[in-house]
Design a protein around this motif. Structure first.
Motif, PDB file in Angstrom:
ATOM      1  N   SER A 136      -9.083  -0.237  -1.541  1.00 32.64           N
ATOM      2  CA  SER A 136      -8.405   0.683  -0.649  1.00 32.64           C
ATOM      3  C   SER A 136      -7.848   0.690   0.382  1.00 32.64           C
ATOM      4  O   SER A 136      -8.294  -0.020   1.401  1.00 32.64           O
ATOM      5  CB  SER A 136      -9.458   2.016  -0.684  1.00 32.64           C
ATOM      6  OG  SER A 136      -9.999   2.220  -2.084  1.00 32.64           O
ATOM      7  N   LYS A 137      -6.503   0.775   0.593  1.00 27.21           N
ATOM      8  CA  LYS A 137      -5.817   0.819   1.928  1.00 27.21           C
ATOM      9  C   LYS A 137      -4.603   1.785   2.063  1.00 27.21           C
ATOM     10  O   LYS A 137      -3.932   2.171   1.024  1.00 27.21           O
ATOM     11  CB  LYS A 137      -4.891  -0.595   1.977  1.00 27.21           C
ATOM     12  CG  LYS A 137      -4.440  -0.802   3.353  1.00 27.21           C
ATOM     13  CD  LYS A 137      -3.804  -2.249   3.449  1.00 27.21           C
ATOM     14  CE  LYS A 137      -3.300  -2.544   4.632  1.00 27.21           C
ATOM     15  NZ  LYS A 137      -2.889  -3.843   4.924  1.00 27.21           N
ATOM     16  N   ALA A 160       0.734  -1.239   0.116  1.00 27.63           N
ATOM     17  CA  ALA A 160      -0.079   0.064   0.074  1.00 27.63           C
ATOM     18  C   ALA A 160       0.996   1.408   0.021  1.00 27.63           C
ATOM     19  O   ALA A 160       0.591   2.358  -0.829  1.00 27.63           O
ATOM     20  CB  ALA A 160      -0.919  -0.025   1.074  1.00 27.63           C
ATOM     21  N   VAL A 211     -12.312  -2.960  -6.154  1.00 29.14           N
ATOM     22  CA  VAL A 211     -11.670  -1.962  -5.845  1.00 29.14           C
ATOM     23  C   VAL A 211     -10.923  -2.080  -4.343  1.00 29.14           C
ATOM     24  O   VAL A 211     -11.984  -2.342  -3.615  1.00 29.14           O
ATOM     25  CB  VAL A 211     -12.619  -0.645  -5.878  1.00 29.14           C
ATOM     26  CG1 VAL A 211     -11.781   0.639  -5.591  1.00 29.14           C
ATOM     27  CG2 VAL A 211     -12.708   0.084  -7.406  1.00 29.14           C
ATOM     28  N   THR A 245      -4.791   2.827  -3.900  1.00 29.28           N
ATOM     29  CA  THR A 245      -6.034   1.999  -4.497  1.00 29.28           C
ATOM     30  C   THR A 245      -5.440   0.954  -5.498  1.00 29.28           C
ATOM     31  O   THR A 245      -4.748   1.324  -6.492  1.00 29.28           O
ATOM     32  CB  THR A 245      -6.888   3.069  -5.371  1.00 29.28           C
ATOM     33  OG1 THR A 245      -7.554   3.898  -4.509  1.00 29.28           O
ATOM     34  CG2 THR A 245      -7.999   2.468  -5.887  1.00 29.28           C
ATOM     35  N   LYS A 264      -4.534   7.504 -10.767  1.00 30.60           N
ATOM     36  CA  LYS A 264      -5.212   7.239  -9.681  1.00 30.60           C
ATOM     37  C   LYS A 264      -5.101   5.845  -8.839  1.00 30.60           C
ATOM     38  O   LYS A 264      -5.336   5.799  -7.689  1.00 30.60           O
ATOM     39  CB  LYS A 264      -6.759   7.461  -9.787  1.00 30.60           C
ATOM     40  CG  LYS A 264      -7.102   8.667 -10.195  1.00 30.60           C
ATOM     41  CD  LYS A 264      -8.364   9.093 -10.372  1.00 30.60           C
ATOM     42  CE  LYS A 264      -8.806  10.569 -11.074  1.00 30.60           C
ATOM     43  NZ  LYS A 264      -8.144  11.574 -10.843  1.00 30.60           N
ATOM     44  N   ALA A 265      -4.649   4.723  -9.564  1.00 27.06           N
ATOM     45  CA  ALA A 265      -4.656   3.475  -9.133  1.00 27.06           C
ATOM     46  C   ALA A 265      -3.700   2.488  -9.601  1.00 27.06           C
ATOM     47  O   ALA A 265      -3.190   2.658 -10.775  1.00 27.06           O
ATOM     48  CB  ALA A 265      -6.159   2.737  -9.030  1.00 27.06           C
TER      49      ALA A 265
END
Length: 110
Positions: free
Chosen positions: A59-60, A13, A57, A64, A27-28
């Protein structure tokens, strides 16, 4: 314990957040499974700007991760990790579904 089909380690992450923040407009991190590689399948990592309709998806800690539904079939139960050791830095997928893998760490078979 989590009910997520794929988990992301703290080190992964952190690294994903660093990579994405350094690439304007992205973004990811997209993780996908493709046919090929020395063991039959291989993982692909891409920094992307948008998610797809069928993406899982995750998230952490400001990161992402996106995984498409087809790749998720092969990755369910996996952990995405980031390793930094004497051999170098790399994302590694700890996949309980893989019955064999290659020395490169990105190729596997089911």
């Amino acid at each position: 314990m989590t009910d997520a089909p794929v988990t992301v380690s703290e080190s992964a992450a952190r690294r994903i957040a660093e990579i994405v923040s350094a690439d304007a407009g992205k973004k990811a991190l997209r993780v996908s499974v493709e046919g090929g590689g020395c063991s039959g399948f291989s993982y692909k990592f891409d920094v992307v700007d948008a998610q797809g309709e069928d993406d899982l998806v995750i998230s952490k800690d400001g990161a992402t991760v996106l995984i498409d539904s087809l790749s998720l079939v092969y990755m369910t139960g996996s952990e995405i990790d980031f390793v930094d050791n004497l051999l170098g830095q790399s994302f590694q997928i700890k996949n309980p579904n893989a019955v064999a893998s290659c020395g490169c760490g990105t190729s596997f078979s089911i």
